[in-house]
Design a protein around this motif. Sequence first.
Motif, mmCIF file in Angstrom:
data_model
loop_
_atom_site.group_PDB
_atom_site.id
_atom_site.type_symbol
_atom_site.label_atom_id
_atom_site.label_comp_id
_atom_site.label_asym_id
_atom_site.label_seq_id
_atom_site.Cartn_x
_atom_site.Cartn_y
_atom_site.Cartn_z
ATOM 1 N N MET A 50 16.824 -81.921 0.068
ATOM 2 C CA MET A 50 17.478 -83.220 0.266
ATOM 3 C C MET A 50 16.566 -84.342 -0.197
ATOM 4 S SD MET A 50 19.279 -83.008 4.001
ATOM 5 C CE MET A 50 20.393 -81.679 4.428
ATOM 6 N N ALA A 51 17.176 -85.415 -0.683
ATOM 7 C CA ALA A 51 16.407 -86.563 -1.152
ATOM 8 C C ALA A 51 15.889 -87.414 -0.005
ATOM 9 C CB ALA A 51 17.257 -87.427 -2.084
ATOM 10 N N HIS A 52 16.579 -87.412 1.124
ATOM 11 C CA HIS A 52 16.156 -88.245 2.247
ATOM 12 C C HIS A 52 16.720 -87.645 3.529
ATOM 13 C CE1 HIS A 52 15.565 -92.614 3.912
ATOM 14 N NE2 HIS A 52 14.533 -91.828 4.163
ATOM 15 N N GLY A 53 15.861 -87.467 4.514
ATOM 16 C CA GLY A 53 16.347 -86.927 5.771
ATOM 17 C C GLY A 53 15.251 -86.869 6.816
ATOM 18 N N THR A 54 15.676 -86.709 8.053
ATOM 19 C CA THR A 54 14.748 -86.534 9.166
ATOM 20 C C THR A 54 14.404 -85.058 9.289
ATOM 21 O OG1 THR A 54 15.719 -88.414 10.347
ATOM 22 C CG2 THR A 54 14.418 -86.844 11.637
ATOM 23 N N LEU A 55 13.127 -84.760 9.218
ATOM 24 C CA LEU A 55 12.667 -83.378 9.311
ATOM 25 C C LEU A 55 12.367 -83.075 10.780
ATOM 26 C CD1 LEU A 55 11.782 -80.747 7.872
ATOM 27 C CD2 LEU A 55 9.517 -81.774 7.604
ATOM 28 N N ASN A 56 13.279 -82.357 11.419
ATOM 29 C CA ASN A 56 13.136 -82.077 12.845
ATOM 30 C C ASN A 56 12.154 -80.947 13.124
ATOM 31 O OD1 ASN A 56 15.181 -83.992 13.666
ATOM 32 N ND2 ASN A 56 16.697 -82.557 12.826
ATOM 33 N N SER A 57 12.241 -79.879 12.324
ATOM 34 C CA SER A 57 11.363 -78.721 12.534
ATOM 35 C C SER A 57 11.386 -77.860 11.279
ATOM 36 C CB SER A 57 11.818 -77.897 13.743
ATOM 37 O OG SER A 57 13.129 -77.379 13.512
ATOM 38 N N VAL A 58 10.410 -76.954 11.214
ATOM 39 C CA VAL A 58 10.348 -75.992 10.104
ATOM 40 C C VAL A 58 10.092 -74.619 10.712
ATOM 41 C CG1 VAL A 58 9.269 -75.386 7.908
ATOM 42 C CG2 VAL A 58 9.340 -77.783 8.631
ATOM 43 N N ASP A 59 11.033 -73.700 10.567
ATOM 44 C CA ASP A 59 10.920 -72.352 11.120
ATOM 45 C C ASP A 59 10.220 -71.456 10.090
ATOM 46 O OD1 ASP A 59 11.150 -69.869 12.206
ATOM 47 O OD2 ASP A 59 13.325 -69.932 12.507
ATOM 48 N N VAL A 60 8.995 -71.059 10.402
ATOM 49 C CA VAL A 60 8.212 -70.234 9.472
ATOM 50 C C VAL A 60 7.886 -68.865 10.057
ATOM 51 C CG1 VAL A 60 7.190 -72.260 8.369
ATOM 52 C CG2 VAL A 60 6.020 -71.202 10.310
ATOM 53 N N GLU A 61 8.428 -68.551 11.231
ATOM 54 C CA GLU A 61 8.034 -67.314 11.910
ATOM 55 C C GLU A 61 8.387 -66.075 11.099
ATOM 56 O OE1 GLU A 61 6.014 -67.297 14.475
ATOM 57 O OE2 GLU A 61 6.067 -69.467 14.133
ATOM 58 N N GLU A 62 9.582 -66.042 10.548
ATOM 59 C CA GLU A 62 9.972 -64.870 9.757
ATOM 60 C C GLU A 62 9.088 -64.749 8.517
ATOM 61 O OE1 GLU A 62 13.830 -62.950 7.432
ATOM 62 O OE2 GLU A 62 14.070 -64.769 8.643
ATOM 63 N N ALA A 63 8.768 -65.876 7.885
ATOM 64 C CA ALA A 63 7.943 -65.844 6.682
ATOM 65 C C ALA A 63 6.582 -65.236 6.965
ATOM 66 C CB ALA A 63 7.790 -67.256 6.129
ATOM 67 N N ARG A 64 6.033 -65.510 8.143
ATOM 68 C CA ARG A 64 4.703 -65.000 8.475
ATOM 69 C C ARG A 64 4.664 -63.480 8.625
ATOM 70 N NH1 ARG A 64 3.458 -70.154 12.309
ATOM 71 N NH2 ARG A 64 2.185 -71.304 10.787
ATOM 72 N N THR A 65 5.841 -62.875 8.839
ATOM 73 C CA THR A 65 5.885 -61.418 9.019
ATOM 74 C C THR A 65 6.194 -60.671 7.723
ATOM 75 O OG1 THR A 65 8.264 -61.388 9.530
ATOM 76 C CG2 THR A 65 6.735 -61.784 11.359
ATOM 77 N N LYS A 66 6.390 -61.396 6.648
ATOM 78 C CA LYS A 66 6.779 -60.759 5.395
ATOM 79 C C LYS A 66 5.594 -60.019 4.776
ATOM 80 C CE LYS A 66 11.119 -62.131 4.908
ATOM 81 N NZ LYS A 66 12.238 -61.181 4.721
ATOM 82 N N PRO A 67 5.891 -58.968 3.995
ATOM 83 C CA PRO A 67 4.810 -58.186 3.372
ATOM 84 C C PRO A 67 3.907 -59.043 2.489
ATOM 85 C CG PRO A 67 6.909 -57.043 3.166
ATOM 86 C CD PRO A 67 7.222 -58.405 3.711
ATOM 87 N N GLY A 68 2.614 -58.837 2.630
ATOM 88 C CA GLY A 68 1.643 -59.495 1.770
ATOM 89 C C GLY A 68 1.278 -60.905 2.160
ATOM 90 N N VAL A 69 1.976 -61.496 3.137
ATOM 91 C CA VAL A 69 1.720 -62.891 3.499
ATOM 92 C C VAL A 69 0.432 -62.985 4.317
ATOM 93 C CG1 VAL A 69 2.558 -64.862 4.838
ATOM 94 C CG2 VAL A 69 4.129 -63.562 3.389
ATOM 95 N N VAL A 70 -0.442 -63.908 3.920
ATOM 96 C CA VAL A 70 -1.697 -64.099 4.646
ATOM 97 C C VAL A 70 -1.781 -65.484 5.282
ATOM 98 C CG1 VAL A 70 -2.960 -62.454 3.228
ATOM 99 C CG2 VAL A 70 -2.892 -64.854 2.547
ATOM 100 N N GLY A 71 -0.852 -66.386 4.940
ATOM 101 C CA GLY A 71 -0.881 -67.708 5.546
ATOM 102 C C GLY A 71 0.379 -68.495 5.226
ATOM 103 N N VAL A 72 0.890 -69.191 6.231
ATOM 104 C CA VAL A 72 2.022 -70.108 6.040
ATOM 105 C C VAL A 72 1.641 -71.421 6.701
ATOM 106 C CG1 VAL A 72 4.473 -70.534 6.395
ATOM 107 C CG2 VAL A 72 3.666 -68.186 6.082
ATOM 108 N N TYR A 73 1.724 -72.501 5.972
ATOM 109 C CA TYR A 73 1.236 -73.786 6.453
ATOM 110 C C TYR A 73 2.344 -74.837 6.422
ATOM 111 C CZ TYR A 73 -3.207 -71.503 5.316
ATOM 112 O OH TYR A 73 -4.253 -70.633 5.244
ATOM 113 N N VAL A 74 2.394 -75.621 7.492
ATOM 114 C CA VAL A 74 3.254 -76.810 7.550
ATOM 115 C C VAL A 74 2.375 -77.980 7.971
ATOM 116 C CG1 VAL A 74 5.350 -75.497 8.063
ATOM 117 C CG2 VAL A 74 3.917 -76.318 9.942
#
Length: 791
Positions: A50-74
């Motif tokens: 989106m070009a403009h919006g209120t960012l309420n939250s970012v769900d990264v939990e599933e991404a952190r469990t994916k194969p090969g992932v060593v870090g997810v940052y927000v």
Amino acid sequence: MTITPSRSGSIFGHSVKRTEDQGLITGAESYTGDLPIEGSLHVVFVRSPMAHGTLNSVDVEEARTKPGVVGVYVDGDLQIADRPGLPGVVPDAMSRPPLARGRVRFVGDIIAAVVAETSGQALDAAESVFPDIDPLPAVVGIEEAMAEGAPVIFEEHGSNVVAGAGTGEVEGIFDTADTVVSGKFYNQRIAGVPMEPNAAVAVPGEPNGGVTLWLSVQTPHGARDALAGDLGLEAEQVRVIAPRVGGGFGPKATAYPEYSIAARAAMDLGRPVRWTETRSENMLSMVHGRAQVQHVELGVKNDGRIVGLRASVVGDGGMYPAVGTILPSLTQLMAQGVYDIPAIDFAWKTVVTNTTTTGAYRGAGRPEATQLLERIIDMAADEIGMDPLEMRRKNFLQPDKFPMTSLTGAEYDNAEHEKALDAVKVAADYDGLRAEQERRRAEGSRTAMGIGVASYVEVTAPLGLDGEYGSAQAHPDGTFTVMAGTSAHGQGHETAYAQLAAGVLGVPMEKIKVVQSDTALVRSGAGTLGSRSLQTGGSAIHNASEQLVARAKEIAAHLLEAGVEDIEQTDGGFGVKGIADREITWAQVATASEDGSGTEDGAAAPMLQELDFKQGQSSFPFGSHIAVVDVDLDTGMVRQRRHVAVDDAGRILNPMLVAGQQHGGIAQGISQALYERVTFDEDGNPTSGNLASYTIPSAADLPSFETSNTETPTHLNPIGAKGIGESGTIGSTPAVHNAVIDALSHLGVRHIDMPLTPEAVWRAIAGASAGDPADRSPAGPEYAGEPGSQH
């Protein structure tokens, strides 16, 4: 090619083939994305849809469990400072957080960074990151940003206007004019589209517990300083190396937040992290160029003499405005152009919008000035029935006026504008072209011929970029190293600098190694931008080489037991005047310097001279271009038949390098006139985000360019050189634009905004055929599907 200069030391004017190209053509040299850094992780960025919006939250939990992932940052996970846009100019409220905080403000804003063992694993995990965004109204167009009641993007600032200034109002500016011609022009937003997108490799630990980055940048030292500030490190803890760089054009003078995120992630994980943009990502995140709305009035006498110019320009800074904020000030600086204009009233502003940040693009504010001036002069010439080439000649600043300061503050060094115009007129056979045009119109041809003229002056080494570091060193093995604080991305620096040093040192080019683009090796540097390299970096190397020769003569005098005044340069070394058998080589001199035998006191030191060259002001190249086009009156298709350019960049070192810069610049200038435009829909969604929807020409779409030069050496530096890298872009765009309008002028078409696509041209022809004289301006070229305005 072996170049051994004469004892006069001059090899100016020799076309020497580029020495750096063999490795590039054969694939033997590496770009950032090619570097074999063992154990590298890969980062992929999750970007706002989106070009403009209120960012309420970012769900990264599933991404952190994916194969090969060593870090997810927000936001908040990495210690990276917010990046100020332009200290002292852009309000602090508009600083950019590296990862979106509370708001997303353009499509492409970074929400999260995913680091994994492979790029495929990082991409898969990134697709499972889910941001919760509540949409807000987007501000997309320049005029929309200034409209009453427009949403304010940064409430803390209270306005969408970032900055602005002007010359001050001039009372009665058109009182003596017989005719006042006005126009409203869109200088459309365009993308840099370098062959190599942005890329970074960050390796943690060195120097001094910091980080080393290989970056595809134009400004290694500037990137180092920006990254050190982002990461809370000392500059000495950050090393930036620019290997081979596949095109820059200005956008790669920016230190992107992706670099800082990759660097901090590498330091956090203790492993190298790399990032290479996709083309679509590049179209979103690399800064765009141009993006101005221009209101222009020109007062003239019936004999063609200009009385005054009034202009109001608004630039689009995009989101998180940076250097693009001040580019309209360069448009103001160059608003007088090549003309003797008695009065100028100029005002500019920059606004913020929910679009990609704007920045420098080949010419950076100067093409926009030439464009507005050359279009309004053509409109005035048409209004009073005067040949446009002769109207330019009538108003040229004359050589005896220089040096001078223009009404808008440009400190012109010198110029002979009439000389360049006469040369291009002869080269193009202008009178013959006009006769052909008359014949074709009389025959009622459905292929209209147009002839466009543009004369320009541009500023090179602007904005305090008129100085540079340089060094020259002789080694005991008979080789030499020269360094400069510039950074190559295709211009031919290695050839030019070696050629220049060879002329001073009196040795073959093959003995000279050129070093740049590494902050650990080169003491300081402003990088490469503003068409400044030869006049600043080249002058620094020239002067350092002269100092090296002077020092070598002192050592040679000691070794040969002669007076310094009796020492002269010989082929490959030094000798005593009038004594043929008393000579010493450069290698012997360098050895004597390093072991201390070359001085009375026995002091040992490398045979090295380094300095900071300062020119004192900018230089001002100039020239004239003529474009010839055919326009199909039934389809609106434009075909350019010829492009003739005469550019003056001062004294020419290597004509082959100059021609290459002319050709590249002309191609990009034509492309803006006829093809390129970044577009968004009304919600701020990009509608030209890849090379299927963003048009760039191939060589088959362009004519063979006819380039030549006049030479008016500047007094500002020891080699008399001005810049050439951006001149072709500045002269070509209005010449082509004027040619297309000239082809249609007999139908009553006064103006069509760029790009002059078949649809835009066809609509203008159709409107003229229907007898529609109205000024039909769309909301602006930011919006997809708009043909451009017809006046």
